[in-house]
Design an enzyme around this catalytic site. Sequence first.
Site, PDB file in Angstrom:
ATOM      1  N   LYS A  21       0.837  -1.205   0.000  1.00 35.49           N
ATOM      2  CA  LYS A  21       0.000   0.000   0.000  1.00 35.49           C
ATOM      3  C   LYS A  21       0.875   1.260   0.000  1.00 35.49           C
ATOM      4  O   LYS A  21       2.089   1.195   0.251  1.00 35.49           O
ATOM      5  CB  LYS A  21      -0.933  -0.040   1.218  1.00 35.49           C
ATOM      6  CG  LYS A  21      -1.918  -1.216   1.174  1.00 35.49           C
ATOM      7  CD  LYS A  21      -2.884  -1.162   2.352  1.00 35.49           C
ATOM      8  CE  LYS A  21      -3.891  -2.302   2.281  1.00 35.49           C
ATOM      9  NZ  LYS A  21      -4.916  -2.199   3.359  1.00 35.49           N
ATOM     10  N   TYR A  36     -12.519  -2.601  -3.693  1.00 39.98           N
ATOM     11  CA  TYR A  36     -13.095  -2.591  -2.349  1.00 39.98           C
ATOM     12  C   TYR A  36     -14.617  -2.585  -2.369  1.00 39.98           C
ATOM     13  O   TYR A  36     -15.253  -2.072  -1.456  1.00 39.98           O
ATOM     14  CB  TYR A  36     -12.552  -1.386  -1.567  1.00 39.98           C
ATOM     15  CG  TYR A  36     -11.120  -1.585  -1.079  1.00 39.98           C
ATOM     16  CD1 TYR A  36     -10.774  -2.646  -0.248  1.00 39.98           C
ATOM     17  CD2 TYR A  36     -10.108  -0.698  -1.438  1.00 39.98           C
ATOM     18  CE1 TYR A  36      -9.466  -2.826   0.196  1.00 39.98           C
ATOM     19  CE2 TYR A  36      -8.795  -0.872  -0.994  1.00 39.98           C
ATOM     20  CZ  TYR A  36      -8.494  -1.942  -0.170  1.00 39.98           C
ATOM     21  OH  TYR A  36      -7.192  -2.114   0.279  1.00 39.98           O
ATOM     22  N   PHE A  90     -15.388   3.231   7.213  1.00 42.16           N
ATOM     23  CA  PHE A  90     -14.004   3.589   6.874  1.00 42.16           C
ATOM     24  C   PHE A  90     -13.761   3.635   5.372  1.00 42.16           C
ATOM     25  O   PHE A  90     -12.655   3.928   4.937  1.00 42.16           O
ATOM     26  CB  PHE A  90     -13.028   2.595   7.534  1.00 42.16           C
ATOM     27  CG  PHE A  90     -13.211   1.153   7.138  1.00 42.16           C
ATOM     28  CD1 PHE A  90     -12.664   0.659   5.955  1.00 42.16           C
ATOM     29  CD2 PHE A  90     -13.925   0.284   7.950  1.00 42.16           C
ATOM     30  CE1 PHE A  90     -12.829  -0.665   5.576  1.00 42.16           C
ATOM     31  CE2 PHE A  90     -14.099  -1.059   7.585  1.00 42.16           C
ATOM     32  CZ  PHE A  90     -13.552  -1.520   6.393  1.00 42.16           C
ATOM     33  N   ARG A 150      -1.539 -14.439   3.684  1.00 38.26           N
ATOM     34  CA  ARG A 150      -2.320 -13.811   4.756  1.00 38.26           C
ATOM     35  C   ARG A 150      -1.619 -14.028   6.109  1.00 38.26           C
ATOM     36  O   ARG A 150      -1.591 -13.146   6.967  1.00 38.26           O
ATOM     37  CB  ARG A 150      -3.741 -14.397   4.808  1.00 38.26           C
ATOM     38  CG  ARG A 150      -4.575 -14.146   3.570  1.00 38.26           C
ATOM     39  CD  ARG A 150      -5.223 -12.795   3.537  1.00 38.26           C
ATOM     40  NE  ARG A 150      -6.172 -12.580   4.610  1.00 38.26           N
ATOM     41  CZ  ARG A 150      -6.934 -11.487   4.714  1.00 38.26           C
ATOM     42  NH1 ARG A 150      -6.834 -10.509   3.806  1.00 38.26           N
ATOM     43  NH2 ARG A 150      -7.771 -11.322   5.704  1.00 38.26           N
ATOM     44  N   THR A 196      -5.398  -7.689  10.560  1.00 42.41           N
ATOM     45  CA  THR A 196      -5.692  -6.461   9.798  1.00 42.41           C
ATOM     46  C   THR A 196      -5.020  -5.223  10.382  1.00 42.41           C
ATOM     47  O   THR A 196      -4.384  -4.454   9.663  1.00 42.41           O
ATOM     48  CB  THR A 196      -7.219  -6.240   9.731  1.00 42.41           C
ATOM     49  OG1 THR A 196      -7.794  -7.339   9.027  1.00 42.41           O
ATOM     50  CG2 THR A 196      -7.557  -4.945   9.005  1.00 42.41           C
ATOM     51  N   ARG A 231       2.737  -6.816   9.202  1.00 45.64           N
ATOM     52  CA  ARG A 231       2.042  -5.743   9.928  1.00 45.64           C
ATOM     53  C   ARG A 231       2.527  -5.621  11.368  1.00 45.64           C
ATOM     54  O   ARG A 231       2.604  -4.516  11.913  1.00 45.64           O
ATOM     55  CB  ARG A 231       0.533  -5.991   9.866  1.00 45.64           C
ATOM     56  CG  ARG A 231      -0.057  -5.746   8.467  1.00 45.64           C
ATOM     57  CD  ARG A 231      -1.440  -6.345   8.324  1.00 45.64           C
ATOM     58  NE  ARG A 231      -2.137  -5.909   7.120  1.00 45.64           N
ATOM     59  CZ  ARG A 231      -3.271  -6.449   6.683  1.00 45.64           C
ATOM     60  NH1 ARG A 231      -3.842  -7.440   7.365  1.00 45.64           N
ATOM     61  NH2 ARG A 231      -3.852  -6.003   5.584  1.00 45.64           N
ATOM     62  N   ASN A 258      -1.876  -0.120   7.098  1.00 42.11           N
ATOM     63  CA  ASN A 258      -1.406  -1.456   7.473  1.00 42.11           C
ATOM     64  C   ASN A 258      -0.571  -2.137   6.385  1.00 42.11           C
ATOM     65  O   ASN A 258      -0.470  -3.358   6.346  1.00 42.11           O
ATOM     66  CB  ASN A 258      -2.590  -2.328   7.910  1.00 42.11           C
ATOM     67  CG  ASN A 258      -3.616  -2.463   6.813  1.00 42.11           C
ATOM     68  OD1 ASN A 258      -3.457  -1.912   5.727  1.00 42.11           O
ATOM     69  ND2 ASN A 258      -4.670  -3.197   7.085  1.00 42.11           N
ATOM     70  N   HIS A 303      -2.049  -5.502   1.328  1.00 45.18           N
ATOM     71  CA  HIS A 303      -3.316  -6.179   1.052  1.00 45.18           C
ATOM     72  C   HIS A 303      -2.980  -7.569   0.542  1.00 45.18           C
ATOM     73  O   HIS A 303      -2.011  -7.737  -0.210  1.00 45.18           O
ATOM     74  CB  HIS A 303      -4.114  -5.439  -0.033  1.00 45.18           C
ATOM     75  CG  HIS A 303      -5.239  -6.266  -0.590  1.00 45.18           C
ATOM     76  ND1 HIS A 303      -6.463  -6.337   0.012  1.00 45.18           N
ATOM     77  CD2 HIS A 303      -5.292  -7.099  -1.669  1.00 45.18           C
ATOM     78  CE1 HIS A 303      -7.241  -7.175  -0.678  1.00 45.18           C
ATOM     79  NE2 HIS A 303      -6.551  -7.648  -1.706  1.00 45.18           N
ATOM     80  N   GLU A 338      -9.443 -10.192  -8.126  1.00 47.94           N
ATOM     81  CA  GLU A 338      -8.527  -9.064  -7.888  1.00 47.94           C
ATOM     82  C   GLU A 338      -7.340  -9.097  -8.847  1.00 47.94           C
ATOM     83  O   GLU A 338      -6.901  -8.051  -9.329  1.00 47.94           O
ATOM     84  CB  GLU A 338      -8.050  -9.089  -6.428  1.00 47.94           C
ATOM     85  CG  GLU A 338      -9.189  -8.817  -5.447  1.00 47.94           C
ATOM     86  CD  GLU A 338      -8.803  -9.014  -3.993  1.00 47.94           C
ATOM     87  OE1 GLU A 338      -7.634  -9.370  -3.729  1.00 47.94           O
ATOM     88  OE2 GLU A 338      -9.673  -8.817  -3.116  1.00 47.94           O
TER      89      GLU A 338
HETATM   90  P1  IDP Z   1      -7.692  -7.112   5.438  1.00 46.45           P
HETATM   91  O1  IDP Z   1      -6.859  -6.108   4.671  1.00 46.45           O
HETATM   92  O2  IDP Z   1      -6.932  -7.665   6.613  1.00 46.45           O
HETATM   93  O3  IDP Z   1      -8.280  -8.181   4.547  1.00 46.45           O
HETATM   94  P2  IDP Z   1     -10.359  -5.914   5.502  1.00 46.45           P
HETATM   95  O4  IDP Z   1     -11.348  -6.156   6.598  1.00 46.45           O
HETATM   96  O5  IDP Z   1     -10.611  -6.584   4.184  1.00 46.45           O
HETATM   97  O6  IDP Z   1      -8.910  -6.290   6.071  1.00 46.45           O
HETATM   98  O7  IDP Z   1     -10.284  -4.343   5.297  1.00 46.45           O
HETATM   99  C1  IDP Z   1      -9.674  -3.785   4.150  1.00 46.45           C
HETATM  100  C2  IDP Z   1      -8.801  -2.622   4.576  1.00 46.45           C
HETATM  101  O8  IDP Z   1      -9.604  -1.563   5.060  1.00 46.45           O
HETATM  102  C3  IDP Z   1      -7.831  -2.926   5.718  1.00 46.45           C
HETATM  103  O9  IDP Z   1      -6.657  -3.560   5.265  1.00 46.45           O
HETATM  104  C4  IDP Z   1      -7.586  -1.565   6.285  1.00 46.45           C
HETATM  105  O10 IDP Z   1      -6.612  -0.845   5.504  1.00 46.45           O
HETATM  106  C5  IDP Z   1      -8.931  -0.890   6.121  1.00 46.45           C
HETATM  107  N1  IDP Z   1      -9.776  -0.993   7.319  1.00 46.45           N
HETATM  108  C6  IDP Z   1     -10.498  -2.052   7.699  1.00 46.45           C
HETATM  109  N2  IDP Z   1     -11.166  -1.816   8.838  1.00 46.45           N
HETATM  110  C7  IDP Z   1     -10.844  -0.541   9.172  1.00 46.45           C
HETATM  111  C8  IDP Z   1     -11.240   0.302  10.263  1.00 46.45           C
HETATM  112  O11 IDP Z   1     -12.026  -0.067  11.140  1.00 46.45           O
HETATM  113  N3  IDP Z   1     -10.674   1.549  10.277  1.00 46.45           N
HETATM  114  C9  IDP Z   1      -9.819   1.989   9.316  1.00 46.45           C
HETATM  115  N4  IDP Z   1      -9.446   1.227   8.270  1.00 46.45           N
HETATM  116  C10 IDP Z   1      -9.950  -0.022   8.200  1.00 46.45           C
HETATM  117 MG    MG Z   2      -9.659  -7.994   2.973  1.00 40.66          MG
END
Ligand code: IDP
Ligand code: MG
Length: 156
Positions: free
Chosen positions: A11, A51, A59, A87, A93, A104, A114, A117, A128
């Site tokens: 990212k 997304y 968010f 993963r 996350t 992370r 973070n 992805h 994707e």
């Molecule tokens: P992942 O990247 O671990 O699969 P997802 O739930 O798919 O997590 O969320 C996608 C992305 O959205 C996360 O990697 C993070 O950058 C962002 N994100 C998810 N939840 C939050 C939140 O509660 N606050 C801010 N950003 C979030």
């Molecule tokens: Mg995800």
Amino acid sequence: MAIERTLILIKPDGVQRGLVGDIVSRFERTGMKIVGLKLMQMTNELAAQHYKDHVSKGFYAGLVKFMTSAPLVALCVEGPKAIENCRKLMGKTFCTDAQAGTIRGDLGVSRGLNLVHGSDGPEAAARELGLFFKPGELLEYSRAIDAWSWNDEDKV
Ligand code: IDP
Ligand code: MG
């Protein structure tokens, strides 16, 4: 053993912080193979497609703003159980929750910033990868070291 391909994004925070080499290395040194790699800037259109499952989340707007704000690196990583393995290497996350030893956990202290992805399942990976790479941009090649990274015994 299923040989899978998965989409990894380094990212914008990872690129800005100069962590591309470190993050690529963490996937590469497992023995998995990089079969696609590009530096690019995510457009709003691509972010909306990528997304789409998060569009109703609070968010979402901030996530799209972050992901389109500066270049990112897209990778296609191939290997046995690549989706799950990537993963696992990424960690939970939010960096604040991610275990030491993961990307992370080791490299971040933020929630949303973070660093990476990774596709979360076979359907997501296929979808994707299709968004980020044209078919000709994913290469098939062998490396001399492949037989020492994963071999026929893995099939047992
Ligand atoms: P992942 O990247 O671990 O699969 P997802 O739930 O798919 O997590 O969320 C996608 C992305 O959205 C996360 O990697 C993070 O950058 C962002 N994100 C998810 N939840 C939050 C939140 O509660 N606050 C801010 N950003 C979030
Ligand atoms: Mg995800």
